[in-house]
Scaffold this motif. Structure first.
Motif, PDB file in Angstrom:
ATOM      1  N   ARG A 131       0.887  -0.987  -0.023  1.00  0.00           N
ATOM      2  CA  ARG A 131      -0.019   0.065  -0.138  1.00  0.00           C
ATOM      3  C   ARG A 131       0.709   1.313  -0.145  1.00  0.00           C
ATOM      4  NH1 ARG A 131       0.071  -2.295   4.627  1.00  0.00           N
ATOM      5  NH2 ARG A 131       0.677  -1.362   6.537  1.00  0.00           N
ATOM      6  N   ASN A 132       2.203   1.200   0.420  1.00  0.00           N
ATOM      7  CA  ASN A 132       3.029   2.311   0.500  1.00  0.00           C
ATOM      8  C   ASN A 132       3.640   2.430  -0.942  1.00  0.00           C
ATOM      9  OD1 ASN A 132       2.443   2.742   3.038  1.00  0.00           O
ATOM     10  ND2 ASN A 132       3.920   1.324   3.726  1.00  0.00           N
TER      11      ASN A 132
ATOM     12  N   GLN B 163       2.502 -11.453  11.884  1.00  0.00           N
ATOM     13  CA  GLN B 163       1.588 -10.590  12.418  1.00  0.00           C
ATOM     14  C   GLN B 163       1.356  -9.385  11.573  1.00  0.00           C
ATOM     15  OE1 GLN B 163       3.688  -9.211  16.169  1.00  0.00           O
ATOM     16  NE2 GLN B 163       1.897  -8.348  15.984  1.00  0.00           N
TER      17      GLN B 163
ATOM     18  N   GLY C  90       1.946  -5.623  10.614  1.00  0.00           N
ATOM     19  CA  GLY C  90       2.996  -4.695  10.806  1.00  0.00           C
ATOM     20  C   GLY C  90       4.359  -5.477  11.093  1.00  0.00           C
TER      21      GLY C  90
ATOM     22  N   GLY D  47       5.996  -6.586   8.705  1.00  0.00           N
ATOM     23  CA  GLY D  47       6.972  -6.367   7.674  1.00  0.00           C
ATOM     24  C   GLY D  47       6.752  -7.365   6.116  1.00  0.00           C
ATOM     25  N   LYS D  48       5.584  -7.918   6.184  1.00  0.00           N
ATOM     26  CA  LYS D  48       5.461  -8.882   5.103  1.00  0.00           C
ATOM     27  C   LYS D  48       5.440  -8.090   3.779  1.00  0.00           C
ATOM     28  CE  LYS D  48       1.300 -10.168   6.753  1.00  0.00           C
ATOM     29  NZ  LYS D  48       1.387  -9.266   8.016  1.00  0.00           N
TER      30      LYS D  48
ATOM     31  N   TYR E  65       6.442  -5.002   3.242  1.00  0.00           N
ATOM     32  CA  TYR E  65       7.925  -4.307   2.891  1.00  0.00           C
ATOM     33  C   TYR E  65       8.953  -5.604   2.344  1.00  0.00           C
ATOM     34  CZ  TYR E  65      12.147  -1.873   4.052  1.00  0.00           C
ATOM     35  OH  TYR E  65      13.496  -1.490   3.931  1.00  0.00           O
TER      36      TYR E  65
ATOM     37  N   ASN F 187      -5.711   0.012   8.115  1.00  0.00           N
ATOM     38  CA  ASN F 187      -4.992  -1.181   8.010  1.00  0.00           C
ATOM     39  C   ASN F 187      -5.694  -2.587   8.557  1.00  0.00           C
ATOM     40  OD1 ASN F 187      -2.210  -1.998   7.266  1.00  0.00           O
ATOM     41  ND2 ASN F 187      -1.531  -2.349   9.256  1.00  0.00           N
TER      42      ASN F 187
ATOM     43  N   SER G 117      -5.496  -5.713   6.168  1.00  0.00           N
ATOM     44  CA  SER G 117      -4.558  -6.950   6.565  1.00  0.00           C
ATOM     45  C   SER G 117      -5.359  -8.349   6.405  1.00  0.00           C
ATOM     46  CB  SER G 117      -4.001  -7.141   7.829  1.00  0.00           C
ATOM     47  OG  SER G 117      -4.672  -6.751   8.706  1.00  0.00           O
TER      48      SER G 117
ATOM     49  N   GLY H 248      -2.639 -10.793   7.880  1.00  0.00           N
ATOM     50  CA  GLY H 248      -1.869 -10.802   9.029  1.00  0.00           C
ATOM     51  C   GLY H 248      -2.305 -12.144   9.915  1.00  0.00           C
TER      52      GLY H 248
ATOM     53  N   ASP I 244       4.774   7.438   9.336  1.00  0.00           N
ATOM     54  CA  ASP I 244       4.027   6.262   9.908  1.00  0.00           C
ATOM     55  C   ASP I 244       5.273   5.420  10.793  1.00  0.00           C
ATOM     56  OD1 ASP I 244       5.627   5.241   7.887  1.00  0.00           O
ATOM     57  OD2 ASP I 244       4.246   3.716   7.061  1.00  0.00           O
TER      58      ASP I 244
ATOM     59  N   PRO J 134      11.036   4.393   7.725  1.00  0.00           N
ATOM     60  CA  PRO J 134      12.025   4.980   6.429  1.00  0.00           C
ATOM     61  C   PRO J 134      10.819   4.583   5.278  1.00  0.00           C
ATOM     62  CG  PRO J 134      13.278   3.532   7.699  1.00  0.00           C
ATOM     63  CD  PRO J 134      11.980   3.304   8.275  1.00  0.00           C
TER      64      PRO J 134
ATOM     65  N   GLU K 298       9.907   2.966   2.268  1.00  0.00           N
ATOM     66  CA  GLU K 298      10.624   1.694   1.917  1.00  0.00           C
ATOM     67  C   GLU K 298      10.733   1.757   0.512  1.00  0.00           C
ATOM     68  OE1 GLU K 298       6.587   0.109   3.287  1.00  0.00           O
ATOM     69  OE2 GLU K 298       6.765  -1.075   1.360  1.00  0.00           O
TER      70      GLU K 298
ATOM     71  N   PHE L 195      18.351  -0.547   3.625  1.00  0.00           N
ATOM     72  CA  PHE L 195      17.855   0.181   4.787  1.00  0.00           C
ATOM     73  C   PHE L 195      18.812  -0.099   6.253  1.00  0.00           C
ATOM     74  CE2 PHE L 195      14.016   1.601   6.584  1.00  0.00           C
ATOM     75  CZ  PHE L 195      13.799   1.151   7.796  1.00  0.00           C
TER      76      PHE L 195
HETATM   77  N1  LIG Z   1      12.948  -4.856   7.556  1.00  0.00           N
HETATM   78  C1  LIG Z   1      12.252  -3.391   7.557  1.00  0.00           C
HETATM   79  N2  LIG Z   1      13.160  -2.387   7.498  1.00  0.00           N
HETATM   80  C2  LIG Z   1      12.572  -1.219   7.652  1.00  0.00           C
HETATM   81  N3  LIG Z   1      11.219  -1.152   7.726  1.00  0.00           N
HETATM   82  C3  LIG Z   1      10.528  -2.023   7.648  1.00  0.00           C
HETATM   83  C4  LIG Z   1      10.797  -3.262   7.620  1.00  0.00           C
HETATM   84  N4  LIG Z   1       9.975  -4.186   7.874  1.00  0.00           N
HETATM   85  C5  LIG Z   1       8.776  -3.429   7.885  1.00  0.00           C
HETATM   86  N5  LIG Z   1       9.132  -2.156   7.711  1.00  0.00           N
HETATM   87  C6  LIG Z   1       8.154  -1.101   7.891  1.00  0.00           C
HETATM   88  O1  LIG Z   1       7.150  -1.398   9.106  1.00  0.00           O
HETATM   89  C7  LIG Z   1       6.030  -1.105   8.723  1.00  0.00           C
HETATM   90  C8  LIG Z   1       5.202  -2.162   8.522  1.00  0.00           C
HETATM   91  O2  LIG Z   1       5.477  -3.287   7.545  1.00  0.00           O
HETATM   92  P1  LIG Z   1       4.522  -3.719   6.590  1.00  0.00           P
HETATM   93  O3  LIG Z   1       3.318  -2.904   6.275  1.00  0.00           O
HETATM   94  O4  LIG Z   1       5.148  -4.297   5.515  1.00  0.00           O
HETATM   95  O5  LIG Z   1       3.768  -4.910   7.591  1.00  0.00           O
HETATM   96  P2  LIG Z   1       2.742  -5.990   7.285  1.00  0.00           P
HETATM   97  O6  LIG Z   1       3.414  -7.244   7.760  1.00  0.00           O
HETATM   98  O7  LIG Z   1       2.742  -6.118   5.582  1.00  0.00           O
HETATM   99  O8  LIG Z   1       1.552  -5.443   7.725  1.00  0.00           O
HETATM  100  P3  LIG Z   1      -0.026  -5.835   7.517  1.00  0.00           P
HETATM  101  O9  LIG Z   1      -0.318  -7.235   7.719  1.00  0.00           O
HETATM  102  O10 LIG Z   1      -0.749  -4.913   8.231  1.00  0.00           O
HETATM  103  O11 LIG Z   1       0.082  -5.405   6.056  1.00  0.00           O
HETATM  104  C9  LIG Z   1       5.970  -0.345   7.256  1.00  0.00           C
HETATM  105  O12 LIG Z   1       6.124   1.023   7.592  1.00  0.00           O
HETATM  106  C10 LIG Z   1       7.337  -0.951   6.760  1.00  0.00           C
HETATM  107  O13 LIG Z   1       7.907   0.185   5.982  1.00  0.00           O
END
Ligand SMILES: Nc1ncnc2c1ncn2[C@@H]1O[C@H](COP(=O)(O)OP(=O)(O)OP(=O)(O)O)[C@@H](O)[C@H]1O
Length: 704
Positions: free
Chosen positions: A73-74, A278, A280, A282-283, A285, A380, A384, A419, A550, A553, A555, A561
């Motif tokens: 989404r980002n 779960q 947030g 980082g899936k 990302y 979110n 998710s 999630g 949010d 950094p 992504e 990173f």
């Molecule tokens: N390895 C990483 N390094 C830097 N930032 C990260 C990393 N992993 C995740 N983030 C940051 O953490 C936040 C949450 O990550 P992300 O959206 O990928 O989670 P998600 O598991 O996909 O959550 P959801 O299930 O709610 O979609 C984002 O802002 C993302 O940029």
């Protein structure tokens, strides 16, 4: 977390209340079951059994509106017009050809007639391994657009439009030294864990980084309360194929996970890469950059190693929300899945695009991402709950015949799963939420079962367990590979979810033949003393400040990173000075635990004062947990057996069914059932004996 707390244990004599959190039930959607073991000579035990999975939930299906989706989404639309490109939707049998051009950032919504992607009739049927060289043709010529840019073999490929830099083919080919050898060495199932860095919120709350990583193992340090309310740390150790710490870049993630399987999809392999964890963790990302990197490599191979051999690359992107399918490359058009007489899955209406350069793919991926995000309310919470599936399919025309639709050679599917903690929401009062939670539960459970079947070369693969596995059906048959990336959050507050994620990953890994997974140390070792005496000072934390609103950094700023130097200077100067690596055996330098702050130093370093009675009680608790886990496994297996029985009955009703075969299979099924029950009975009897030995009385009444 819903459904987490499960039991406590009360020691009457000591007059203390001893509690342990069980956190293994996210897959079952079990609710807040409580069980109280009361120690013998002390008090009797009362048990309630509501911790079992609500089996009926597995049958819940469907529902759900059309607002799912948040994958990537980002994503930013970094493509700034000015570039012309050409995208060709797939050509269904007897179908249409549509082309699309983009100029100066015009919207992509072209006039596409909905395609019928019949995975059976022309898609899932793989080409024979060898094609006569004389029949090979240059796939590009087939779809050469009149306008726009397509790949031209004669020009140095990978000419970046932004930078104008060209990469020499020799360099590119270096990345694929010996595809054939590589393919043999690619494991059928690979389980990788990725830990994300601490974020701003976690740092602000003074949370600690409780995950210690090594090259292929990690330790979770769970802070708990002892009976006298002093804190202690319980260690949980896990071993996986690889553990990627917070310093590992997306490039490295790609190299560790997907890169090795890219060459083998040219060799009739279907591969699936999914991220799990779960909300947030980082899936997204992690998953976001993978398809583009993979496409880049696929195109390299297509235009060099497999040059002029008629390979073509196709992209499709859809999501599953509440058990329904939506096309992310076709305005979230609702899709339906059908099964033909041969039980092959067809996704009716799924738009597939033929692509020939990286920019095309980038555009499509971004289009899909934005479609996904605009399809949500922005929350979110909702997003998710959906699974997003991006597929890269390599096809080849049969005998170089242009009039025939190309046939699938191999496929690479990327799945950003909902999630994982959502699966526990089955107790939610809201019906819709419950249905979604049940569907997610089903998906995760079914995915694990399919992977298990896949790795054991089992004839029967339980696709029907969920929509997700039905859709992925053709990825689980034949020559396939699976890469699972378990994403975990590092902080104290996520400990329970993190353990759940790791246990799920551990189960997937342990299903794999020849796995080297060590069991979660705690689940097989209840030595409270050991877990209490963790040298707290050895725990290092690593965190750095994020740079966006949010809390992270951007992504999209690139794959690298790493903590900015100024973080150490301004935010946590102590980190730099206190750098201290414990003497952990780390084979790979780049994956080494980063230097960090010594954490938990404020935690009282209590010497555990465990008595024999406490040890016994802990042992009993552990055995109780083992019994419940064994029961859970047995229920899962019973469900599989019942499915198999139902299939057998269906087959038995078919004309011409072989009685002999029916009898043999029924016998095998019944023996399997009996063996499972016997095993559980033996374990139960053993546990009862242990309770008796310790004078724990089990009461079936409700009173104490
Ligand atoms: N390895 C990483 N390094 C830097 N930032 C990260 C990393 N992993 C995740 N983030 C940051 O953490 C936040 C949450 O990550 P992300 O959206 O990928 O989670 P998600 O598991 O996909 O959550 P959801 O299930 O709610 O979609 C984002 O802002 C993302 O940029």
């Amino acid at each position: 977390m819903n459904g987490a707390g499960r039991q406590g244990l009360r020691s009457g004599a000591a007059g203390v209340h001893h509690q342990r959190q069980y956190s293994d039930n996210f897959l079952d959607g079990s609710s807040n079951g409580n069980r109280w073991l009361q120690s013998a000579g002390l008090q009797h035990l009362q048990s309630s059994t509501n911790q079992l999975p609500p089996l009926q939930d597995y049958n819940l299906y469907g529902g759900g509106g059309a607002q799912g989706g948040r994958m990537y989404r980002n994503a930013q639309r970094s493509f700034n017009g000015g570039t012309e490109y050409y995208v060709e939707p797939s050509t269904p049998p007897g179908g249409y050809r549509a082309s699309m051009q983009k100029k100066n950032g015009d919207d992509l919504s072209g006039d596409f007639s909905p395609g019928l992607l019949d995975l059976h009739s022309f898609d899932t049927e793989l080409l024979p391994p060898e094609m006569p060289a004389s029949n090979a043709y240059d796939g590009n010529s087939l779809y050469q657009p009149g306008r726009g840019r397509s790949f031209d073999d004669s020009e140095p490929y990978m000419l970046s439009k932004q930078t104008g830099r060209a990469r020499a083919p020799e360099n590119i080919l270096k990345s694929f030294p010996a595809e054939k050898e590589k393919s043999n060495s690619v494991a059928k199932i690979k389980v990788v864990v990725r830990k994300r860095p601490m974020n701003k919120k976690e740092l602000a709350k003074n949370e600690e980084d409780i995950i210690e990583t090594y090259s292929n193992s990690l330790t979770v340090h769970e802070t708990k309360l002892k009976v006298d309310l002093t804190q202690y740390v319980e260690k949980h150790e896990f071993v996986f194929d690889a553990v990627l710490n917070e310093e590992v870049t997306n490039d490295e993630v790609y190299r560790e996970t997907v890169e090795p399987i890219v060459p083998i999809i040219f060799e009739r392999t279907k591969a699936t890469c999914f991220a799990y964890g779960q909300t947030g963790s980082g899936k997204t990302y992690t998953m976001k950059p993978l398809p583009l990197k993979a496409s880049r490599d696929i195109l390299r191979l297509m235009h060099h190693t497999y040059r002029n051999q008629g390979f073509q690359l196709f992209v499709s992107f859809f999501e599953i929300y509440g058990g329904k399918l939506f096309d992310l490359l076709n305005d979230r058009k609702k899709l339906c899945m059908r099964e033909d007489g041969k039980q092959q899955v067809c996704i009716v209406g799924l738009q597939e695009y033929r692509v020939s350069d990286v920019e095309n793919i980038k555009e499509l991926i971004e289009k899909g991402n934005s479609t996904r995000s605009t399809g949500t309310t922005g929350a979110n919470e909702e997003s998710s709950r959906s699974h997003a599936i991006l597929q890269l399919a390599i096809k080849r025309s049969v005998d170089g015949n242009e009039s025939k639709p190309p046939r699938l050679v191999g496929k690479l599917s990327f799945i950003d799963l909902a999630g994982s903690e959502r699966g526990a929401d089955t107790t939610d009062n809201d019906k819709q939420t419950r249905i979604e939670g049940a569907e997610i539960n089903k998906s995760l459970l079914a995915l694990k079962e399919c992977i298990r079947a896949l790795d054991n070369d089992q004839g029967h693969i339980p696709f029907r367990g969920s929509k997700l596995t039905e859709v992925l059906r053709d990825s689980f048959v034949g020559n396939s590979r699976t890469v699972m990336i378990s994403c975990i959050s590092p902080s104290t507050g996520s400990c329970e979810h993190t353990l759940n994620t790791l246990r799920y990953a551990d189960r997937v890994k342990s299903l794999s033949k020849g796995n080297n997974t060590k069991k979660d140390a705690v689940s097989s070792n209840f030595n409270l003393k050991e877990s209490s005496t963790v040298p707290l000072s050895s725990i290092t934390g690593s965190a750095y400040e994020d740079r966006t609103t949010d809390g992270w950094p951007d992504e999209n700023e690139g794959d690298d990173f790493s903590p900015p130097e100024e973080y150490y200077e301004q935010v946590k100067p102590s980190l730099k000075k206190n750098v201290k690596m414990e003497s952990y055996a780390t084979t790979d330098d780049k994956l080494k635990k980063p230097s960090g702050l010594m954490k938990w130093k404020d935690l009282p370093k209590v010497e555990p004062q465990t008595t024999h009675a406490e040890d016994d009680l802990n042992a009993l608790l552990q055995e109780e947990e083992d019994l419940v886990n064994a029961h859970r496994t047995q229920v899962e297996e019973t469900m599989n057996i019942v499915r198999e029985e139902m299939n057998l009955l269906v087959e038995a009703d078919q004309p011409g069914n072989q009685l002999d075969d029916y009898i043999t299979r029924l016998n095998a099924i019944l023996s399997q059932k009996a063996a499972g029950i016997l095993q559980l009975q033996t374990r139960l009897a053993h546990f009862q004996k242990r309770l008796k030995e310790h004078n724990v009385l089990v009461s079936s009444t409700t009173g104490y």
